[in-house]
Design a protein around this motif. Sequence first.
Motif, PDB file in Angstrom:
ATOM      1  N   SER A 139       0.810  -1.219   0.000  1.00  0.00           N
ATOM      2  CA  SER A 139       0.000   0.000   0.000  1.00  0.00           C
ATOM      3  C   SER A 139       0.842   1.267   0.000  1.00  0.00           C
ATOM      4  O   SER A 139       0.307   2.364  -0.017  1.00  0.00           O
ATOM      5  CB  SER A 139      -0.920   0.012   1.225  1.00  0.00           C
ATOM      6  OG  SER A 139      -1.756  -1.112   1.222  1.00  0.00           O
ATOM      7  N   GLY A 140       2.164   1.119   0.084  1.00  0.00           N
ATOM      8  CA  GLY A 140       3.026   2.297  -0.012  1.00  0.00           C
ATOM      9  C   GLY A 140       3.986   2.514   1.136  1.00  0.00           C
ATOM     10  O   GLY A 140       4.789   3.436   1.093  1.00  0.00           O
ATOM     11  N   ALA A 141       3.925   1.690   2.182  1.00  0.00           N
ATOM     12  CA  ALA A 141       4.876   1.845   3.287  1.00  0.00           C
ATOM     13  C   ALA A 141       6.275   1.471   2.803  1.00  0.00           C
ATOM     14  O   ALA A 141       6.430   0.602   1.945  1.00  0.00           O
ATOM     15  CB  ALA A 141       4.471   0.953   4.461  1.00  0.00           C
ATOM     16  N   LYS A 142       7.284   2.139   3.333  1.00  0.00           N
ATOM     17  CA  LYS A 142       8.657   1.920   2.876  1.00  0.00           C
ATOM     18  C   LYS A 142       9.402   0.862   3.695  1.00  0.00           C
ATOM     19  O   LYS A 142      10.379   0.299   3.243  1.00  0.00           O
ATOM     20  CB  LYS A 142       9.462   3.222   2.958  1.00  0.00           C
ATOM     21  CG  LYS A 142       8.838   4.380   2.218  1.00  0.00           C
ATOM     22  CD  LYS A 142       9.040   4.242   0.728  1.00  0.00           C
ATOM     23  CE  LYS A 142       8.513   5.438  -0.027  1.00  0.00           C
ATOM     24  NZ  LYS A 142       7.581   5.121  -1.087  1.00  0.00           N
ATOM     25  N   ASP A 143       8.971   0.640   4.941  1.00  0.00           N
ATOM     26  CA  ASP A 143       9.661  -0.315   5.804  1.00  0.00           C
ATOM     27  C   ASP A 143       8.747  -0.604   6.991  1.00  0.00           C
ATOM     28  O   ASP A 143       7.662  -0.022   7.095  1.00  0.00           O
ATOM     29  CB  ASP A 143      10.991   0.272   6.299  1.00  0.00           C
ATOM     30  CG  ASP A 143      11.979  -0.805   6.776  1.00  0.00           C
ATOM     31  OD1 ASP A 143      11.589  -1.989   6.867  1.00  0.00           O
ATOM     32  OD2 ASP A 143      13.129  -0.458   7.068  1.00  0.00           O
TER      33      ASP A 143
END
Length: 120
Positions: free
Chosen positions: A96-100
């Motif tokens: 969904s777009g989280a980087k980490d």
Amino acid sequence: MGKKVLIVDDAAFMRMMLKDILTKNDYEVVGEAENGAKAVEKYKELSPDLVVMDITMPEMDGIQAVKEITNMDKSAKVIMCSAMGQQAMVIEAIQSGAKDFIVKPFQADRVIEAIKKVIG
């Protein structure tokens, strides 16, 4: 002061722990929110460099909030927090777009490592 961070968690204790780790490492905590809906509002208002967001929260969960934030700002940087055993939700959050992501209970060095990886 360093980069601006928005902390989102429904538990005040967790927000406090994160704030402590971040401020000790020269990050500026510009805001806090206790659910995803407030996180989206605060993101618009504060334009932080990074959002550290819990997955499981009342009203709007972290995954929905990540979707809304990344729809508003394609360059948004979000790191998700999850308790052990939420791997499926972590994968969904990343998609969904989280980087980490970081796992609770927080280990200061892992939190800082994730942040440095995402925003330097």
